[in-house]
Design a protein around this motif. Structure first.
Motif, mmCIF file in Angstrom:
data_model
loop_
_atom_site.group_PDB
_atom_site.id
_atom_site.type_symbol
_atom_site.label_atom_id
_atom_site.label_comp_id
_atom_site.label_asym_id
_atom_site.label_seq_id
_atom_site.Cartn_x
_atom_site.Cartn_y
_atom_site.Cartn_z
ATOM 1 N N LEU A 92 -14.889 -6.746 64.771
ATOM 2 C CA LEU A 92 -14.337 -8.070 65.036
ATOM 3 C C LEU A 92 -14.216 -8.330 66.535
ATOM 4 O O LEU A 92 -14.308 -9.480 66.972
ATOM 5 N N GLY A 93 -14.003 -7.287 67.325
ATOM 6 C CA GLY A 93 -13.941 -7.472 68.770
ATOM 7 C C GLY A 93 -15.263 -7.900 69.367
ATOM 8 O O GLY A 93 -15.304 -8.547 70.425
ATOM 9 N N LEU A 94 -16.377 -7.570 68.702
ATOM 10 C CA LEU A 94 -17.689 -8.015 69.170
ATOM 11 C C LEU A 94 -17.904 -9.502 68.932
ATOM 12 O O LEU A 94 -18.872 -10.071 69.450
ATOM 13 N N LEU A 95 -17.032 -10.129 68.150
ATOM 14 C CA LEU A 95 -17.117 -11.567 67.858
ATOM 15 C C LEU A 95 -15.816 -12.231 68.313
ATOM 16 O O LEU A 95 -14.983 -12.614 67.494
ATOM 17 N N PRO A 96 -15.592 -12.364 69.620
ATOM 18 C CA PRO A 96 -14.283 -12.838 70.095
ATOM 19 C C PRO A 96 -13.934 -14.252 69.665
ATOM 20 O O PRO A 96 -12.766 -14.562 69.449
ATOM 21 N N ARG A 97 -14.920 -15.135 69.524
ATOM 22 C CA ARG A 97 -14.597 -16.502 69.115
ATOM 23 C C ARG A 97 -14.052 -16.542 67.696
ATOM 24 O O ARG A 97 -13.233 -17.402 67.364
ATOM 25 N N LEU A 98 -14.521 -15.639 66.867
ATOM 26 C CA LEU A 98 -14.012 -15.566 65.495
ATOM 27 C C LEU A 98 -12.693 -14.821 65.413
ATOM 28 O O LEU A 98 -11.778 -15.219 64.686
ATOM 29 N N SER A 99 -12.589 -13.720 66.175
ATOM 30 C CA SER A 99 -11.447 -12.830 66.001
ATOM 31 C C SER A 99 -10.221 -13.228 66.816
ATOM 32 O O SER A 99 -9.106 -12.876 66.434
ATOM 33 N N ALA A 100 -10.397 -13.942 67.942
ATOM 34 C CA ALA A 100 -9.248 -14.232 68.804
ATOM 35 C C ALA A 100 -8.156 -15.017 68.079
ATOM 36 O O ALA A 100 -6.981 -14.618 68.098
ATOM 37 N N PRO A 101 -8.454 -16.150 67.418
ATOM 38 C CA PRO A 101 -7.381 -16.824 66.671
ATOM 39 C C PRO A 101 -6.839 -15.975 65.531
ATOM 40 O O PRO A 101 -5.643 -16.017 65.231
ATOM 41 N N LEU A 102 -7.706 -15.188 64.892
ATOM 42 C CA LEU A 102 -7.248 -14.325 63.800
ATOM 43 C C LEU A 102 -6.298 -13.250 64.318
ATOM 44 O O LEU A 102 -5.303 -12.917 63.661
ATOM 45 N N VAL A 103 -6.589 -12.707 65.501
ATOM 46 C CA VAL A 103 -5.711 -11.706 66.107
ATOM 47 C C VAL A 103 -4.332 -12.289 66.361
ATOM 48 O O VAL A 103 -3.302 -11.669 66.066
ATOM 49 N N ASP A 104 -4.295 -13.495 66.933
ATOM 50 C CA ASP A 104 -3.008 -14.118 67.242
ATOM 51 C C ASP A 104 -2.183 -14.348 65.980
ATOM 52 O O ASP A 104 -0.961 -14.162 65.977
ATOM 53 N N THR A 105 -2.848 -14.741 64.891
ATOM 54 C CA THR A 105 -2.123 -15.000 63.642
ATOM 55 C C THR A 105 -1.649 -13.706 62.995
ATOM 56 O O THR A 105 -0.501 -13.594 62.556
ATOM 57 N N VAL A 106 -2.531 -12.706 62.932
ATOM 58 C CA VAL A 106 -2.180 -11.434 62.313
ATOM 59 C C VAL A 106 -1.080 -10.734 63.095
ATOM 60 O O VAL A 106 -0.169 -10.120 62.514
ATOM 61 N N ASN A 107 -1.127 -10.831 64.434
ATOM 62 C CA ASN A 107 -0.136 -10.143 65.257
ATOM 63 C C ASN A 107 1.262 -10.711 65.076
ATOM 64 O O ASN A 107 2.241 -10.041 65.376
ATOM 65 N N ALA A 108 1.347 -11.946 64.580
ATOM 66 C CA ALA A 108 2.663 -12.551 64.367
ATOM 67 C C ALA A 108 3.325 -12.079 63.078
ATOM 68 O O ALA A 108 4.482 -12.414 62.836
ATOM 69 N N ILE A 109 2.605 -11.321 62.254
ATOM 70 C CA ILE A 109 3.146 -10.871 60.968
ATOM 71 C C ILE A 109 3.794 -9.503 61.158
ATOM 72 O O ILE A 109 3.105 -8.542 61.510
ATOM 73 N N PRO A 110 5.091 -9.352 60.965
ATOM 74 C CA PRO A 110 5.697 -8.014 61.012
ATOM 75 C C PRO A 110 5.095 -7.117 59.936
ATOM 76 O O PRO A 110 4.716 -7.604 58.851
ATOM 77 N N PRO A 111 4.952 -5.827 60.190
ATOM 78 C CA PRO A 111 4.337 -4.938 59.196
ATOM 79 C C PRO A 111 5.023 -4.957 57.841
ATOM 80 O O PRO A 111 4.355 -4.860 56.805
ATOM 81 N N VAL A 112 6.342 -5.092 57.839
ATOM 82 C CA VAL A 112 7.052 -5.113 56.553
ATOM 83 C C VAL A 112 6.676 -6.354 55.756
ATOM 84 O O VAL A 112 6.465 -6.299 54.538
ATOM 85 N N LEU A 113 6.575 -7.504 56.437
ATOM 86 C CA LEU A 113 6.173 -8.725 55.745
ATOM 87 C C LEU A 113 4.743 -8.601 55.228
ATOM 88 O O LEU A 113 4.427 -9.053 54.122
ATOM 89 N N ALA A 114 3.861 -7.994 56.028
ATOM 90 C CA ALA A 114 2.490 -7.759 55.561
ATOM 91 C C ALA A 114 2.478 -6.862 54.331
ATOM 92 O O ALA A 114 1.697 -7.087 53.399
ATOM 93 N N ALA A 115 3.348 -5.855 54.331
ATOM 94 C CA ALA A 115 3.421 -4.971 53.162
ATOM 95 C C ALA A 115 3.894 -5.725 51.924
ATOM 96 O O ALA A 115 3.391 -5.493 50.813
ATOM 97 N N LEU A 116 4.852 -6.629 52.080
ATOM 98 C CA LEU A 116 5.315 -7.402 50.930
ATOM 99 C C LEU A 116 4.207 -8.313 50.395
ATOM 100 O O LEU A 116 4.045 -8.468 49.187
ATOM 101 N N LEU A 117 3.433 -8.923 51.304
ATOM 102 C CA LEU A 117 2.332 -9.772 50.864
ATOM 103 C C LEU A 117 1.250 -8.951 50.156
ATOM 104 O O LEU A 117 0.714 -9.360 49.120
ATOM 105 N N VAL A 118 0.934 -7.784 50.724
ATOM 106 C CA VAL A 118 -0.082 -6.932 50.116
ATOM 107 C C VAL A 118 0.394 -6.441 48.747
ATOM 108 O O VAL A 118 -0.384 -6.394 47.784
ATOM 109 N N THR A 119 1.662 -6.089 48.655
ATOM 110 C CA THR A 119 2.206 -5.634 47.374
ATOM 111 C C THR A 119 2.142 -6.737 46.330
ATOM 112 O O THR A 119 1.831 -6.496 45.159
ATOM 113 N N GLY A 120 2.440 -7.970 46.759
ATOM 114 C CA GLY A 120 2.383 -9.069 45.821
ATOM 115 C C GLY A 120 0.983 -9.347 45.316
ATOM 116 O O GLY A 120 0.781 -9.729 44.164
ATOM 117 N N ILE A 121 -0.030 -9.146 46.174
ATOM 118 C CA ILE A 121 -1.412 -9.434 45.782
ATOM 119 C C ILE A 121 -2.032 -8.254 45.046
ATOM 120 O O ILE A 121 -2.653 -8.411 43.990
#
Length: 614
Positions: free
Chosen positions: A406-435
């Motif tokens: 994803l780092g080789l595609l910065p135009r695609l990954s940069a907004p995704l990085v900013d969004t993913v980085n805003a998710i605390p790991p515990v919240l990500a775990a709850l979302l993953v558990t739910g899915i």
């Protein structure tokens, strides 16, 4: 210019909307009755009768479904109203604003501590490099690696119990003034500063070997000026990761906020996620996402301010160091120590209970002492190493591969990085558990969802500067294609520092996996994972410190081993046949070489074009 900017804003908006919608589905993804969860959060003793649950559904409008609830929340948000908490029935926006203010103040204090730690880690390299006493590799001790491997909640617990309670030097609980800011800032800033310091210390030796530094030494320019220019040369590569750390210090400091009783945004978001309080959870997540976007914009502006003309004109030199460092015995010492601990503990039973031998200090029969149930700590550390290290290595490899791609595609990954980085790991775990449901690999998937973002940012930052180097422009002018440049020039320059970065994060991934398991999203006690050992023995830290120090020392040993072993990670560049008469060790001029610097040319600052002088 306007079209790429509009596309980037649209991509960010879609990602943010998708995240908010996913959070809005969390109560239904968790396969539990949202009314029951809200009732338990309001009053755990209240009997969940059908009439009571029906009243809560009618009050909150749960029967209308997620789209209607999300639409009402968004409509109110446009009017400046984020709704009312499902649990406390108070206005969400004032509470979220107050929590955000506390988190920003804590983040500012942690950033100050982190910068001081970075200065301490890099001080020796700066001193030696500015005086031309530095070889091909920075000295970089392992103390910073050990500090980077220690979990934040462990540092916070030690500071709170020793400095705050036993010594009484600083207040340990509450949030009432500047004095209450010091200990939590230390707990957050020390590990973050150690990681950033290691990354900066890894770049500095190559900066001091560039032609401008050689010219500065030949002209007798003061070492302090050379050190400042070296920092200015390397800092732009780290600025995007600094932005990620800033957001992580705000939303990911849940454990530190819990220990020191700080009413921050991370703790508010976590409590809302556990109670399925959607208005509070969506507002907190939206605030973290906006903060991540602002940090990313400031980081990009900083990069342009420091190296904009050089990036535009292709006036940089590569920070890649193809010469391998001299072999050292330090990684083997750490490996032998870790293997010795595991080898001594494996023959012991990690589950054997002896209630008459609880919390015993280290002895011949129990070299690491016993825990609160009389179990041998050495046996639990050794057996926990197998599961912890295996899962951490698998997740680290997957995260590294994802980050590089994803780092080789910065135009695609940069907004995704900013969004993913805003998710605390515990919240990500709850979302993953739910899915995906709860299971042994749920923590691994949750950590993998968010842990690739710093590596992708590092790859994009290194690529941006490597593409602006003189040797790459010369190679491209000689007819080299994109695949040749990627395979023989860009990847050999980018992969070694990114792999070292990934190894530096290996202990943190190991701890994160076990910590999520302790929260009920993976392995459960009596599984002897290292994170579980830390969490189980933390209440007995004052009476039996060995029960906490043993797994913490194993984790620190793993960090020191990973960082020192990463020092030898190098990928040699493709070197065509050297023409006769060329000097040994110099690159072949037909593909990758640049003309040797003249000692009578002006010193080139990294922020200026090649024809300008500072």
């Amino acid at each position: 210019m306007a079209r790429p900017l509009a596309a980037a804003l649209l991509w960010r908006g879609l990602l943010t909307g998708g995240l908010v919608c996913a959070i809005g589905l969390l109560p239904w993804l968790s396969r539990t009755d949202p009314a029951l969860t809200v009732l338990k959060a309001r009053s755990a003793e209240r009997d969940p009768t059908p009439e009571t649950l029906r009243a809560i559904r009618d009050e909150l409008g749960l029967d209308d479904g997620p789209p209607a609830l999300l639409g009402r929340w968004l409509g109110g948000l446009l009017r400046g109203d984020a709704g009312r908490s499902w649990v406390s029935d108070t206005e969400v926006l004032p509470a979220a604003a107050q929590a955000l203010g506390a988190s920003l103040l804590l983040m500012a204090g942690a950033v100050v501590i982190a910068l001081a730690t970075v200065a301490a880690v890099c001080a020796r390299t700066l001193w030696l490099g500015s005086r031309r006493r530095l070889g091909t590799r920075g000295p970089g001790g392992t103390g910073s690696a050990v500090l980077a491997a220690l979990p934040e909640f462990l540092i916070a617990s030690v500071l709170a119990s020793v400095v705050g309670v036993q010594l009484g030097w600083l207040p340990a609980l509450g949030w009432y003034g500047p004095q209450w800011l010091i200990l939590p800032s230390l707990a957050l800033g020390l590990p973050a500063g150690a990681v950033l310091g290691r990354m900066l210390d890894d770049l500095l030796p190559a900066a001091f070997a560039e032609p401008w530094a050689l010219a500065a030494a030949a002209r007798g320019i003061p070492p302090a000026s050379t050190a400042r220019q070296a920092l200015r040369r390397c800092v732009p590569t780290l600025l995007p990761n600094v932005g990620l750390f800033v957001v992580g210090l705000t939303g990911g400091s849940v454990a530190v906020e819990q220990i020191f009783d700080i009413p921050g945004l991370g703790r508010l978001t976590l409590r809302a996620a556990l109670a399925q309080d959607l208005p509070v959870l969506q507002t907190g997540t939206l605030a973290l996402t906006a903060l991540a976007a602002a940090a990313a914009v400031l980081a990009r502006l900083g990069v342009r301010r420091l190296t904009g003309p050089a990036l535009r004109d292709g006036a940089l030199h590569s920070l890649h160091r193809p010469a391998p460092p001299a072999p050292r015995a330090v990684p083997f010492v750490y490996a032998l120590l870790l293997a010795g601990v595991i080898g001594l503990g494996l023959p012991r039973d990690p589950l054997a209970l002896d209630t008459t031998d609880k919390l015993q200090s280290p002895s011949v029969s129990h070299p690491f002492g016993t825990d609160a149930l009389g179990r041998d700590v050495l046996a639990r550390v050794a057996h926990g190493a197998l599961d912890t290290l295996g899962a951490a290595l698998a997740v680290s490899a997957a995260v590294l591969l994802t980050g590089v791609l994803l780092g080789l595609l910065p135009r695609l990954s940069a907004p995704l990085v900013d969004t993913v980085n805003a998710i605390p790991p515990v919240l990500a775990a709850l979302l993953v558990t739910g899915i995906a449901g709860s299971g042994p690999w749920t923590p691994a998937l949750a950590i993998g969802v968010v842990a690739w973002a710093p590596l992708a940012t590092h790859v994009s930052s290194l690529l941006r500067q490597e593409r602006a180097t003189l040797h790459l422009a010369a190679t491209r002018a000689l007819g080299a294609g994109r695949w040749y440049l990627l395979r023989h020039e860009l990847l050999p320059a980018v992969l070694p520092p990114v792999v070292r970065h990934a190894l530096l994060r290996l202990p943190g991934i190991a701890l994160g996996l076990a910590a999520l398991g302790f929260l009920g999203l993976g392995s459960q006690p009596p599984c002897p994972e290292w994170g579980l050992l830390l969490a189980e023995n933390q209440p007995y830290a004052e009476r039996a410190p060995w029960a906490v120090l043993a797994p913490a020392a194993a984790l620190a040993l793993l960090g020191a081993l990973a960082v020192t072993a990463a020092g030898g990670v190098r990928l040699p560049r493709h070197k065509p046949k050297r023409p006769p008469g060329s000097r040994p060790g110099s690159p072949a001029p037909s593909v990758t070489a640049t003309p040797p610097p003249r000692t009578d040319t002006p010193l080139i600052a990294v922020s200026a074009s090649p024809t300008k002088t500072p």
